[in-house]
Write a protein that holds these residues in place. Structure first.
Motif, PDB file in Angstrom:
ATOM      1  N   ALA A 179       2.257   1.721  -3.457  1.00  0.00           N
ATOM      2  CA  ALA A 179       1.229   2.214  -4.373  1.00  0.00           C
ATOM      3  C   ALA A 179       0.913   3.686  -4.105  1.00  0.00           C
ATOM      4  O   ALA A 179       0.775   4.474  -5.042  1.00  0.00           O
ATOM      5  N   ALA A 180       0.822   4.066  -2.833  1.00  0.00           N
ATOM      6  CA  ALA A 180       0.529   5.462  -2.493  1.00  0.00           C
ATOM      7  C   ALA A 180       1.680   6.375  -2.903  1.00  0.00           C
ATOM      8  O   ALA A 180       1.456   7.482  -3.396  1.00  0.00           O
ATOM      9  N   SER A 181       2.908   5.920  -2.725  1.00  0.00           N
ATOM     10  CA  SER A 181       4.074   6.720  -3.121  1.00  0.00           C
ATOM     11  C   SER A 181       4.099   6.912  -4.630  1.00  0.00           C
ATOM     12  O   SER A 181       4.383   8.006  -5.118  1.00  0.00           O
ATOM     13  N   THR A 182       3.801   5.856  -5.374  1.00  0.00           N
ATOM     14  CA  THR A 182       3.776   5.945  -6.829  1.00  0.00           C
ATOM     15  C   THR A 182       2.679   6.892  -7.294  1.00  0.00           C
ATOM     16  O   THR A 182       2.895   7.724  -8.167  1.00  0.00           O
ATOM     17  N   THR A 183       1.506   6.800  -6.685  1.00  0.00           N
ATOM     18  CA  THR A 183       0.389   7.676  -7.045  1.00  0.00           C
ATOM     19  C   THR A 183       0.734   9.133  -6.775  1.00  0.00           C
ATOM     20  O   THR A 183       0.480   9.994  -7.601  1.00  0.00           O
ATOM     21  N   GLN A 184       1.322   9.406  -5.619  1.00  0.00           N
ATOM     22  CA  GLN A 184       1.668  10.789  -5.284  1.00  0.00           C
ATOM     23  C   GLN A 184       2.733  11.338  -6.210  1.00  0.00           C
ATOM     24  O   GLN A 184       2.656  12.481  -6.635  1.00  0.00           O
ATOM     25  N   GLN A 196       3.321  10.471  -9.280  1.00  0.00           N
ATOM     26  CA  GLN A 196       2.754  10.666 -10.617  1.00  0.00           C
ATOM     27  C   GLN A 196       1.833  11.869 -10.678  1.00  0.00           C
ATOM     28  O   GLN A 196       1.734  12.535 -11.695  1.00  0.00           O
ATOM     29  N   SER A 197       1.152  12.178  -9.571  1.00  0.00           N
ATOM     30  CA  SER A 197       0.232  13.308  -9.577  1.00  0.00           C
ATOM     31  C   SER A 197       0.914  14.619  -9.218  1.00  0.00           C
ATOM     32  O   SER A 197       0.306  15.665  -9.269  1.00  0.00           O
ATOM     33  N   ARG A 239       0.824  -1.217   0.000  1.00  0.00           N
ATOM     34  CA  ARG A 239       0.000   0.000   0.000  1.00  0.00           C
ATOM     35  C   ARG A 239       0.855   1.262   0.000  1.00  0.00           C
ATOM     36  O   ARG A 239       0.539   2.242  -0.662  1.00  0.00           O
TER      37      ARG A 239
END
Length: 190
Positions: free
Chosen positions: A130-135, A137-138, A127
Motif C-alpha cells: 500500500a505504501a509503495s502504491t501510494t508513493q 501515485q504521488s 502495508r
C-alpha cells in the motif's frame, strides 16, 4: 510509517520467523532416525511452512477467491507443521532432561512465535504494498533525474524561465560583477 522503516521491520520479522523455523527443524531432525532421508522428511514441514508464508506475504492479492484459497492452504500446512513439529519437539525436550509440563509447553512457544511472525509478515507485506502504491501515485518515488522538488525534467513541470538582468542607470546590468560596475562609474565620473 515510512516505507524504508516498514522494510526494515519486515527483515526483523523474517529473522524472527527464521529463528522459530530453525528451532522446529532442528528438533524434528534430532527426533528423526539417524538416516539422511528420515532427517530430510522430518525437516520438510517447517520449511514448507516458511516457504508458504513467504509466498503469501510477497505475492499481491488480485482475486479474493484465490486469496482465500491461499490462506486456507497455508492454514492447513501450518496445522500439519505444528502438529508434527510439536510431537517431535516434545520427545526431544523430554529426552534432554525436561520433566513435568515443560516438554509439552516449550514447543508451544516455538509454534506461537512462528504464528505471530507469520501474521506480522503478511500484515507488513500488505502495508508495504500500500505504501509503495501510494508513493508511486504521488510521484514521491526517487528516480535518477529527480530534482529537489521531486519533479523530473521530462515534462512533469515546465523549466523555470531565467530572469533577464535589468539595466542600471549607468548602463551596466545589476548582475554585473561589483568591481566592473565601480570601475565604470569611476571612469564616467572622470
Amino acid at each position: 510509517m515510512p516505507l524504508k522503516q516498514l522494510k526494515a521491520i519486515r527483515w526483523a520479522v523474517r529473522a524472527t520467523l527464521a529463528l522459530g523455523v530453525i528451532a522446529s527443524t532442528i528438533a524434528n531432525i534430532l527426533h528423526a532416525d539417524p538416516h539422511p532421508i528420515s532427517q530430510a522428511i522430518a525437516a520438510w514441514p517447517p520449511l514448507a511452512l516458511l516457504l508458504t508464508i513467504e509466498l503469501i506475504s510477497r505475492v499481491p492479492v488480485h482475486r479474493p477467491a484465490l486469496a482465500a484459497i491461499r490462506l486456507i492452504t497455508t492454514a492447513i500446512i501450518a496445522g500439519i507443521a505444528a502438529w508434527v513439529s510439536y510431537w517431535h519437539m516434545v520427545a526431544v525436550i523430554a529426552r534432554y532432561g525436561e520433566t513435568g509440563a515443560g516438554p509439552y509447553l516449550i514447543p508451544l512457544t516455538v509454534d506461537g512465535l512462528v504464528i505471530v511472525a507469520s501474521v506480522c509478515l503478511v500484515e507488513l507485506g500488505g502495508r508495504i504494498q500500500a505504501a509503495s502504491t501510494t508513493q508511486s501515485q504521488s510521484g514521491d518515488v526517487p528516480g535518477p533525474f529527480k530534482g529537489a522538488t521531486g519533479a523530473t525534467n521530462s515534462g512533469d513541470q515546465p523549466e523555470p524561465t531565467p530572469i533577464a538582468p535589468t539595466a542600471a542607470p549607468d548602463g551596466f546590468s545589476k548582475g554585473a560583477p561589483r568591481g566592473r560596475r565601480k570601475a565604470a562609474i569611476a571612469e564616467q565620473a572622470s
